[in-house]
Design a protein around this motif. Structure first.
Motif, PDB file in Angstrom:
ATOM      1  N   ASP A   1      24.902   7.847  13.922  1.00 33.67           N
ATOM      2  CA  ASP A   1      25.820   6.776  13.555  1.00 33.67           C
ATOM      3  C   ASP A   1      25.648   5.536  14.447  1.00 33.67           C
ATOM      4  OD1 ASP A   1      26.760   7.919  15.871  1.00 33.67           O
ATOM      5  OD2 ASP A   1      28.823   8.094  15.186  1.00 33.67           O
ATOM      6  N   ALA A   2      24.451   5.304  14.933  1.00 32.38           N
ATOM      7  CA  ALA A   2      24.190   4.188  15.843  1.00 32.38           C
ATOM      8  C   ALA A   2      24.457   2.843  15.169  1.00 32.38           C
ATOM      9  CB  ALA A   2      22.743   4.233  16.331  1.00 32.38           C
ATOM     10  N   SER A   3      24.977   1.928  15.948  1.00 28.96           N
ATOM     11  CA  SER A   3      25.200   0.571  15.445  1.00 28.96           C
ATOM     12  C   SER A   3      23.864  -0.169  15.383  1.00 28.96           C
ATOM     13  CB  SER A   3      26.144  -0.183  16.381  1.00 28.96           C
ATOM     14  OG  SER A   3      25.505  -0.413  17.627  1.00 28.96           O
ATOM     15  N   ARG A   4      23.867  -1.280  14.664  1.00 26.09           N
ATOM     16  CA  ARG A   4      22.653  -2.105  14.582  1.00 26.09           C
ATOM     17  C   ARG A   4      22.252  -2.591  15.977  1.00 26.09           C
ATOM     18  NH1 ARG A   4      21.160  -3.827   9.389  1.00 26.09           N
ATOM     19  NH2 ARG A   4      20.197  -5.719  10.196  1.00 26.09           N
ATOM     20  N   ALA A   5      23.236  -2.898  16.815  1.00 27.58           N
ATOM     21  CA  ALA A   5      22.935  -3.367  18.172  1.00 27.58           C
ATOM     22  C   ALA A   5      22.245  -2.275  18.988  1.00 27.58           C
ATOM     23  CB  ALA A   5      24.218  -3.820  18.867  1.00 27.58           C
TER      24      ALA A   5
ATOM     25  N   ASP B   1      24.602   4.592   3.734  1.00 25.85           N
ATOM     26  CA  ASP B   1      25.099   5.936   4.042  1.00 25.85           C
ATOM     27  C   ASP B   1      24.547   6.985   3.083  1.00 25.85           C
ATOM     28  OD1 ASP B   1      26.761   5.466   6.323  1.00 25.85           O
ATOM     29  OD2 ASP B   1      28.157   4.436   4.995  1.00 25.85           O
ATOM     30  N   GLY B   2      24.464   6.636   1.805  1.00 28.10           N
ATOM     31  CA  GLY B   2      23.913   7.575   0.838  1.00 28.10           C
ATOM     32  C   GLY B   2      22.468   7.914   1.151  1.00 28.10           C
ATOM     33  N   GLY B   3      21.693   6.914   1.508  1.00 29.70           N
ATOM     34  CA  GLY B   3      20.290   7.138   1.870  1.00 29.70           C
ATOM     35  C   GLY B   3      20.158   8.033   3.090  1.00 29.70           C
ATOM     36  N   LYS B   4      21.002   7.799   4.060  1.00 31.92           N
ATOM     37  CA  LYS B   4      20.975   8.638   5.263  1.00 31.92           C
ATOM     38  C   LYS B   4      21.354  10.074   4.917  1.00 31.92           C
ATOM     39  CE  LYS B   4      21.796   6.763   9.067  1.00 31.92           C
ATOM     40  NZ  LYS B   4      22.300   5.997  10.181  1.00 31.92           N
ATOM     41  N   GLY B   5      22.377  10.242   4.079  1.00 37.52           N
ATOM     42  CA  GLY B   5      22.782  11.579   3.662  1.00 37.52           C
ATOM     43  C   GLY B   5      21.689  12.303   2.891  1.00 37.52           C
ATOM     44  N   ARG B   6      21.032  11.587   1.975  1.00 37.54           N
ATOM     45  CA  ARG B   6      19.945  12.201   1.204  1.00 37.54           C
ATOM     46  C   ARG B   6      18.771  12.567   2.099  1.00 37.54           C
ATOM     47  NH1 ARG B   6      21.836   8.140  -2.029  1.00 37.54           N
ATOM     48  NH2 ARG B   6      20.135   6.704  -1.527  1.00 37.54           N
ATOM     49  N   ARG B   7      18.484  11.716   3.075  1.00 36.27           N
ATOM     50  CA  ARG B   7      17.387  12.010   4.002  1.00 36.27           C
ATOM     51  C   ARG B   7      17.702  13.247   4.836  1.00 36.27           C
ATOM     52  NH1 ARG B   7      16.562  10.007   9.125  1.00 36.27           N
ATOM     53  NH2 ARG B   7      18.033   8.315   8.830  1.00 36.27           N
ATOM     54  N   LEU B   8      18.932  13.356   5.324  1.00 37.76           N
ATOM     55  CA  LEU B   8      19.337  14.528   6.100  1.00 37.76           C
ATOM     56  C   LEU B   8      19.300  15.785   5.241  1.00 37.76           C
ATOM     57  CD1 LEU B   8      22.253  12.916   8.107  1.00 37.76           C
ATOM     58  CD2 LEU B   8      20.122  13.805   9.068  1.00 37.76           C
ATOM     59  N   TYR B   9      19.738  15.681   3.995  1.00 43.22           N
ATOM     60  CA  TYR B   9      19.661  16.814   3.065  1.00 43.22           C
ATOM     61  C   TYR B   9      18.211  17.263   2.926  1.00 43.22           C
ATOM     62  CZ  TYR B   9      19.868  19.379  -1.353  1.00 43.22           C
ATOM     63  OH  TYR B   9      19.741  20.337  -2.324  1.00 43.22           O
TER      64      TYR B   9
ATOM     65  N   GLU C   1      25.212  17.954   8.380  1.00 42.05           N
ATOM     66  CA  GLU C   1      25.170  16.615   8.960  1.00 42.05           C
ATOM     67  C   GLU C   1      25.154  15.538   7.874  1.00 42.05           C
ATOM     68  OE1 GLU C   1      22.357  15.964  12.225  1.00 42.05           O
ATOM     69  OE2 GLU C   1      22.136  18.143  12.299  1.00 42.05           O
ATOM     70  N   ALA C   2      24.640  15.872   6.703  1.00 40.19           N
ATOM     71  CA  ALA C   2      24.560  14.908   5.603  1.00 40.19           C
ATOM     72  C   ALA C   2      25.930  14.621   4.992  1.00 40.19           C
ATOM     73  CB  ALA C   2      23.613  15.438   4.525  1.00 40.19           C
ATOM     74  N   LEU C   3      26.836  15.595   5.023  1.00 42.91           N
ATOM     75  CA  LEU C   3      28.114  15.474   4.318  1.00 42.91           C
ATOM     76  C   LEU C   3      28.912  14.211   4.629  1.00 42.91           C
ATOM     77  CD1 LEU C   3      29.580  19.084   4.100  1.00 42.91           C
ATOM     78  CD2 LEU C   3      28.799  17.616   2.239  1.00 42.91           C
ATOM     79  N   PRO C   4      29.156  13.862   5.893  1.00 41.14           N
ATOM     80  CA  PRO C   4      29.979  12.669   6.123  1.00 41.14           C
ATOM     81  C   PRO C   4      29.362  11.390   5.546  1.00 41.14           C
ATOM     82  CG  PRO C   4      29.323  13.684   8.221  1.00 41.14           C
ATOM     83  CD  PRO C   4      28.799  14.535   7.129  1.00 41.14           C
TER      84      PRO C   4
END
Length: 158
Positions: free
Chosen positions: A27-31, A66-74, A81-84
């Motif tokens: 969940d890292a920020s862009r910074a 967020d959806g892309g991150k979830g799909r990648r984790l899946y 980890e993908a669920l949130p």
């Protein structure tokens, strides 16, 4: 010659483990991503292959929703980890893709009752063969075989 840490970064990017490559949390920020990118790019400035991998990791994390991150984790088998991320994507947009991936992930985790409404909604919104397969399989896992059969039949027909 690329040192072990540089090779590890290249491998992590190839495996779509962008956070690992940059050494940042999911969940890292862009910074935070930008700072990690600069530090690594400076450390490996003389190794173009490593710098390219670092640049790719940053670009993917900056562009990924967020959806892309979830799909990648899946895809990496990190379903819990993908669920949130998948839940957040659905909160932002009630779309076929978001319902499908959240329902499928919950089903993969054995949470069939919880995943069923999302799979039903995905079939309602988009209705691709894979949705009917997930829906029928989930109903079968819940012992609802008569309800599952039409969905499984439709999945085969598509």
């Amino acid at each position: 010659m690329i040192p072990p840490k540089g090779r590890e970064i290249i491998d992590q990017v190839a495996e779509e483990r962008y956070e690992d490559a940059l050494g940042v949390p999911l969940d890292a920020s862009r910074a935070t991503i930008g700072k990690a990118h600069l530090l690594l790019a400076n450390e490996f400035h003389a190794l173009p292959d490593v710098v390219n991998a670092i640049n790719d990791a940053k670009a993917m994390l900056f562009e990924e929703d967020d959806g892309g991150k979830g799909r990648r984790l899946y895809g990496m088998g990190k379903n819990a980890e993908a669920l949130p991320f998948l839940r957040k994507a659905l909160e932002l947009k009630d779309a076929w893709r978001n319902n499908h991936w959240l329902g499928a992930t919950l089903a993969q985790l054995g949470r069939h009752d919880e995943g069923l409404p999302y799979l039903e909604r995905a079939a309602e919104l988009g209705g691709q063969g894979v949705d009917y397969l997930w829906l029928g399989s989930t109903l079968a896992q819940l012992g609802r075989y008569e309800q599952a059969l039409p969905y499984l039949t439709k999945a085969v027909e598509l």
